[in-house]
Design a protein around this motif. Structure first.
Motif, mmCIF file in Angstrom:
data_model
loop_
_atom_site.group_PDB
_atom_site.id
_atom_site.type_symbol
_atom_site.label_atom_id
_atom_site.label_comp_id
_atom_site.label_asym_id
_atom_site.label_seq_id
_atom_site.Cartn_x
_atom_site.Cartn_y
_atom_site.Cartn_z
ATOM 1 N N ALA A 33 36.110 35.029 35.913
ATOM 2 C CA ALA A 33 37.310 35.003 36.739
ATOM 3 C C ALA A 33 37.030 35.555 38.126
ATOM 4 N N VAL A 34 37.794 35.064 39.107
ATOM 5 C CA VAL A 34 37.665 35.535 40.480
ATOM 6 C C VAL A 34 39.047 35.720 41.098
ATOM 7 N N GLN A 35 39.119 36.618 42.038
ATOM 8 C CA GLN A 35 40.299 36.772 42.892
ATOM 9 C C GLN A 35 39.800 36.953 44.308
ATOM 10 N N ASP A 36 40.279 36.109 45.213
ATOM 11 C CA ASP A 36 39.783 36.120 46.593
ATOM 12 C C ASP A 36 38.263 36.001 46.615
ATOM 13 N N ASP A 37 37.738 35.137 45.740
ATOM 14 C CA ASP A 37 36.305 34.831 45.655
ATOM 15 C C ASP A 37 35.455 35.993 45.150
ATOM 16 N N ARG A 38 36.075 37.014 44.576
ATOM 17 C CA ARG A 38 35.324 38.143 44.040
ATOM 18 C C ARG A 38 35.571 38.256 42.534
ATOM 19 N N PRO A 39 34.551 38.645 41.771
ATOM 20 C CA PRO A 39 34.713 38.711 40.318
ATOM 21 C C PRO A 39 35.714 39.779 39.883
ATOM 22 N N VAL A 40 36.507 39.457 38.871
ATOM 23 C CA VAL A 40 37.455 40.407 38.297
ATOM 24 C C VAL A 40 37.325 40.352 36.779
ATOM 25 N N PHE A 41 37.692 41.437 36.121
ATOM 26 C CA PHE A 41 37.574 41.545 34.675
ATOM 27 C C PHE A 41 38.921 41.673 33.986
ATOM 28 N N VAL A 42 39.888 42.286 34.680
ATOM 29 C CA VAL A 42 41.227 42.478 34.128
ATOM 30 C C VAL A 42 42.255 42.012 35.154
ATOM 31 N N ALA A 78 50.352 39.957 44.385
ATOM 32 C CA ALA A 78 49.886 39.556 45.713
ATOM 33 C C ALA A 78 50.207 38.097 46.022
ATOM 34 N N SER A 79 50.217 37.254 44.994
ATOM 35 C CA SER A 79 50.488 35.827 45.202
ATOM 36 C C SER A 79 51.974 35.507 45.143
ATOM 37 N N ASP A 80 52.813 36.543 45.089
ATOM 38 C CA ASP A 80 54.269 36.360 45.076
ATOM 39 C C ASP A 80 54.714 35.590 43.831
ATOM 40 N N GLY A 81 54.009 35.798 42.737
ATOM 41 C CA GLY A 81 54.385 35.138 41.492
ATOM 42 C C GLY A 81 53.988 33.679 41.411
ATOM 43 N N LYS A 82 53.148 33.219 42.349
ATOM 44 C CA LYS A 82 52.730 31.815 42.363
ATOM 45 C C LYS A 82 51.272 31.702 41.927
ATOM 46 N N ALA A 83 50.969 30.591 41.276
ATOM 47 C CA ALA A 83 49.594 30.352 40.817
ATOM 48 C C ALA A 83 48.794 29.687 41.930
ATOM 49 N N ASN A 84 48.661 30.387 43.041
ATOM 50 C CA ASN A 84 48.000 29.844 44.219
ATOM 51 C C ASN A 84 46.822 30.749 44.595
ATOM 52 N N LEU A 85 45.603 30.236 44.486
ATOM 53 C CA LEU A 85 44.414 31.041 44.743
ATOM 54 C C LEU A 85 44.368 31.562 46.167
ATOM 55 N N HIS A 86 44.835 30.755 47.119
ATOM 56 C CA HIS A 86 44.770 31.143 48.526
ATOM 57 C C HIS A 86 45.721 32.287 48.843
ATOM 58 N N GLN A 87 46.685 32.517 47.948
ATOM 59 C CA GLN A 87 47.650 33.590 48.178
ATOM 60 C C GLN A 87 47.380 34.806 47.292
#
Length: 334
Positions: free
Chosen positions: A212-221, A186-195
């Motif tokens: 860990a979070v992605q798009d401000d939501r908790p993730v486990f894997v 989703a981030s197009d291979g970039k380490a950018n949280l907003h993307q």
């Protein structure tokens, strides 16, 4: 900090949790502790590279710079004979305008996401970049062409077609919070949280994942590799923190973000510095910044004699902020 399941909290709860807000960051951290005269050294990535050389801090190799539209037609003169490269704005922010190319074949270029683009697309990107599309304030900019970083093998299962980076918040030379940003499809291979990249809170003492979070939501894997994020561990963690802490001595900025990477061959490198680091690191760690700022202020007030060197500052921070596991942290739920 207790992880709140619904992710919605009241202003009073945020205060209790010690969360630093945007206005308070701007006034109490950036304006109060960052001299305006020091901003150019971090806002301009070319100046940062030169400054890092003076302090013997390793950075990705600079292949070339393009400042004028007439130079774009010859951009290939700067490219390596083999391997990939990165194009970024000298005065960009938030990861905008960064183009990562893994491989070139004729007039086609393979992006980190797996998409092939044409030579004309690269030229358009360079033209937009130089025109100031991605720069702070929209002013004309310069394009930096750097060698491609090859991620360390221990991170291969935790990132998608990109290089993870490590953000460390430094307060008067003391590392107070850290996270690793992991690229995704989703981030197009970039380490950018907003993307859409993942933000993984890192324990300052152990260099291990907290939550860990992605798009401000908790993730486990990791959503693309399926790797369990709880297993993430950063090697040479002590050295990385000392490298980040030394950026305070280099810039004179009291509040800054240091972005680091670990190259498979070259080891730890300073990627860039940020005089206005974002606040999402609090979500990634499940902890607020305010108590940590106050703890460092109290420690500095008690100091007598010469200022502490970076190695000592790191140890002090680790003692002050020893891991306090979140009671409902995503990476610690049974």
């Amino acid at each position: 900090m207790r992880w709140l399941k619904n992710n919605f909290v009241s202003p009073s709860q945020l205060r209790q949790l010690g969360v630093l807000g945007l206005n308070e960051r701007n006034l109490a951290c950036i304006s109060a502790h960052n001299p305006r005269s020091s901003f150019p050294s971090v806002d301009d990535k070319l100046l940062t590279k030169l400054l890092a050389q003076d302090y013997q801090i390793a950075t990705p190799a600079l292949l070339g710079t393009i400042r004028h539209q007439a130079e774009i037609a010859k951009f290939e003169d700067y490219l390596p004979k083999q391997g990939g490269f990165v194009i970024k704005p000298a005065k960009g922010s938030g990861g905008k305008g960064i183009l990562v190319i893994q491989f070139a074949s004729g007039d086609k270029y393979l992006k980190a996401s797996g998409e092939w683009i044409s030579r004309q697309a690269v030229e358009r990107h360079l033209s937009n970049l130089i025109s100031g599309l991605y720069s702070l304030g929209g002013h004309p900019d310069a394009a930096i062409i750097e060698s491609l970083i090859h991620s360390a093998k221990e991170f291969a299962d935790f990132t998608f077609e990109g290089v993870p980076d490590i953000r460390v918040i430094i307060y008067h030379g003391y590392p107070i919070m850290a996270m690793m940003r992991l690229s995704t499809r989703a981030s197009d291979g970039k380490a950018n949280l907003h993307q859409g990249a993942l933000g993984v809170g890192i324990d300052l003492t152990l260099g291990t994942a907290i939550q860990a979070v992605q798009d401000d939501r908790p993730v486990f894997v990791h959503p693309d590799t399926g790797s369990v994020l709880q297993k993430l561990r950063i090697q040479n963690w002590q050295y990385l923190l000392e490298l980040a802490a030394g950026c305070y001595d280099m810039t004179g900025l009291g509040y800054l973000g240091a972005d680091l990477v670990v190259d498979a061959e070259l080891g730890p490198l300073l990627l860039e510095l940020n005089a206005r680091p974002g606040l999402a690191i609090q979500m990634a760690n499940g902890a607020g910044l305010k108590p940590r700022l106050e703890a460092i202020d109290q420690h500095r007030a008690q100091l007598r004699g010469p200022a502490e060197v970076s190695e000592v500052r790191v140890k002090v921070a680790q003692q002050l902020f020893a891991r306090q596991v979140c009671s409902v942290s995503p990476l610690n739920v049974e």
